[in-house]
Motif scaffolding. Structure first.
Motif, PDB file in Angstrom:
ATOM      1  N   UNK A   1       0.806  -1.216   0.000  1.00  0.00           N
ATOM      2  CA  UNK A   1       0.000   0.000   0.000  1.00  0.00           C
ATOM      3  C   UNK A   1       0.840   1.267   0.000  1.00  0.00           C
ATOM      4  N   UNK A   2       2.103   1.158   0.445  1.00  0.00           N
ATOM      5  CA  UNK A   2       2.995   2.316   0.366  1.00  0.00           C
ATOM      6  C   UNK A   2       3.757   2.364  -0.956  1.00  0.00           C
ATOM      7  N   UNK A   3       3.548   1.367  -1.812  1.00  0.00           N
ATOM      8  CA  UNK A   3       4.160   1.346  -3.136  1.00  0.00           C
ATOM      9  C   UNK A   3       5.622   0.963  -3.166  1.00  0.00           C
ATOM     10  N   UNK A   4       6.186   0.536  -2.043  1.00  0.00           N
ATOM     11  CA  UNK A   4       7.620   0.283  -1.969  1.00  0.00           C
ATOM     12  C   UNK A   4       7.994  -1.166  -2.310  1.00  0.00           C
ATOM     13  N   UNK A   5       7.074  -2.107  -2.076  1.00  0.00           N
ATOM     14  CA  UNK A   5       7.412  -3.522  -2.241  1.00  0.00           C
ATOM     15  C   UNK A   5       6.390  -4.238  -3.123  1.00  0.00           C
ATOM     16  N   UNK A   6       6.819  -5.377  -3.676  1.00  0.00           N
ATOM     17  CA  UNK A   6       5.868  -6.275  -4.312  1.00  0.00           C
ATOM     18  C   UNK A   6       6.083  -7.686  -3.771  1.00  0.00           C
TER      19      UNK A   6
END
Length: 464
Positions: free
Chosen positions: A256-261
């Motif tokens: 949700x913070x866009x940092x990880x997948x």
């Protein structure tokens, strides 16, 4: 001590034993003497419904709810009627997703026999639609002259994203699911469509980044190669590699913070046949998008798939096959999945839902306290040396509290089968559902509350 059954008990027993005509006679007599008893009216309606006398079932259900039934009876009524229908079960719907505000749903709907085989089903092409969760203001986005799938909204609700197959890329003379898909983006305010990624890259699983600046997707970029995971900047169209195609990778989920997948990847020859492919067990991996560092979250001694993040990004949830649940002497794709979560900080793993039954499509609720999932009828213990046929049963939708493991049924599987549950941030559940002689309708319910009496009356009138 001798216990005498009441006449109502006898009527229920007749219903349960398939003696519907006799049950109808019992409950008709009881209702004639107690016309304002909602319980009797419900069981009479159930008898008519099981005989497929839908007009009589509808009349008695409407009269039932006018007599202020209990929550238990209301819940029983929804087992017959299902919940609010927002797209007809005359259509073969699929690929549904909520908008971020929970007010709209995007989906694919197959409404014509586009391939000329005499049926309307998953083999046909479908249009992409957007509709309000009340079933109103349906808007056509893409026509069914193409094969469309995997549609979703941007987080701000301004754009739609989808796969679309528009050319006969495999040379068989037709356009269908076997062709390569391109990724398109559609401006819902300007009604403007734009090609984002060509079908030459064999795209799959597109999803917006949380900031809506890019799209993450899987792609086979080399003929005969594996599927890597990539990011494309929506403004510049610059494509960047996120996960190498050295191994086969799929089902990326963005934090949700866009940092990880999170994603599934096959990286070891776990079955000992001398090659690495989808027949091996897959692990769940976590990649830092900016720093390109990767760590393995699960062990590939199990087959793990379809990861997702909790709303606070602390936990990874996924399906995992860990036992020979069908008793055929091996652990493979025919076995049941358990549902697990792993704390991404402590690396502690916990089983949330047992693999004693069929499970699929786990989704966190917005508060992160519960998980909604699709499954067959629940079992409290493992059954050995018996062929389990859960895969072929009607499926229900359940919710489980992560802490106390209490499971409740959200959508029953007595008269219907369901699939593809989706949960909104506003506490709504959308799902596909069908019964004998129907296709896949889209239905919506509140996760935490049964419908009120006025809404339930509308559901009865619409669905029966």
């Amino acid at each position: 001590m001798i216990f005498f059954k009441t006449k109502q008990d006898k009527g229920i027993e007749l219903l349960n034993n398939g003696r519907y005509d006799d049950a109808i006679k019992v409950f008709s007599d009881l209702v004639s003497k107690n016309p304002q008893n909602p319980s009797l009216l419900y069981y009479l309606a159930e008898g008519y419904y099981k005989k497929n006398f839908l007009i009589e079932a509808k009349e008695n259900l409407i009269e039932c709810i006018r007599q202020s039934p209990s929550q238990e009876i209301i819940n029983n009524i929804t087992k017959i009627t299902n919940f609010k229908k927002i797209s007809s079960d005359r259509y073969y719907n699929s690929c549904l997703n909520f908008s971020s505000d929970g007010k709209k749903i995007i989906y694919v709907s197959r409404r014509r026999d586009t391939n000329g085989d005499g049926y309307i089903n998953y083999l046909d092409n479908g249009c992409v639609y957007v509709v309000g969760i009340e079933g109103k203001d349906e808007k056509l986005i893409v026509e069914d002259k193409y094969h469309n799938s995997d549609c979703s909204f941007s987080s701000d609700g301004k754009y739609a994203l989808y796969l679309s197959r528009r050319r006969d890329t495999n040379g068989d003379g037709k356009i269908n699911a076997k062709d390569s898909a391109a990724i398109y983006i559609y401006d819902l305010e300007k009604n403007d469509e734009r090609l984002l990624v060509s079908e030459k890259l064999f795209c799959r699983k597109p999803t917006f980044s949380p900031d809506n600046k890019s799209v993450i997707f899987c792609s086979w970029r080399r003929i005969g190669g594996n599927s890597g995971i990539y990011s494309i900047n929506i403004k510049t169209n610059v494509i960047s590699e996120v996960v190498s195609d050295k191994f086969e990778n799929t089902a990326p989920a963005i934090s949700n913070d866009g940092q990880y997948i999170l994603y599934s990847s096959w990286q070891k020859d776990t079955n000992g046949d001398g090659k690495i492919d989808f027949r091996d067990a897959s692990s769940i991996y976590l990649t830092d998008i900016m720093n390109r560092t990767t760590e393995e979250i699960t062990k590939d001694m199990y087959d793990n798939s379809f990861p997702s993040f909790s709303p606070d990004d602390r936990y990874a949830m996924y399906l995992s096959k860990r036992r020979d649940t069908n008793n055929d002497g091996k652990v493979d794709s025919l076995d049941f999945n358990g549902i697990y979560i792993t704390d991404l900080m402590s690396k502690k793993t916990e089983e949330i839902v047992s693999d004693n039954s069929y499970n699929k499509y786990p989704i966190f609720t917005e508060d992160g306290d519960s998980v909604v999932f699709l499954g067959s009828t629940r079992r409290n213990k493992n059954i050995r040396n018996i062929e389990l046929k859960d895969v072929y049963q009607n499926k229900a939708i359940y919710i489980i509290n992560i802490k106390n493991k209490k499971i409740e049924t959200l959508v029953n599987n007595i008269f219907f089968s369901s699939s593809s549950p989706r949960v909104s941030k506003t506490g709504k559940l959308a799902y596909l559902s069908w019964k004998k002689h129907t296709r896949r309708g889209i239905f919506v319910r509140d996760i935490y509350n049964l419908p009120g009496l006025s809404e339930l009356e509308e559901i009865i009138k619409e669905n029966l």
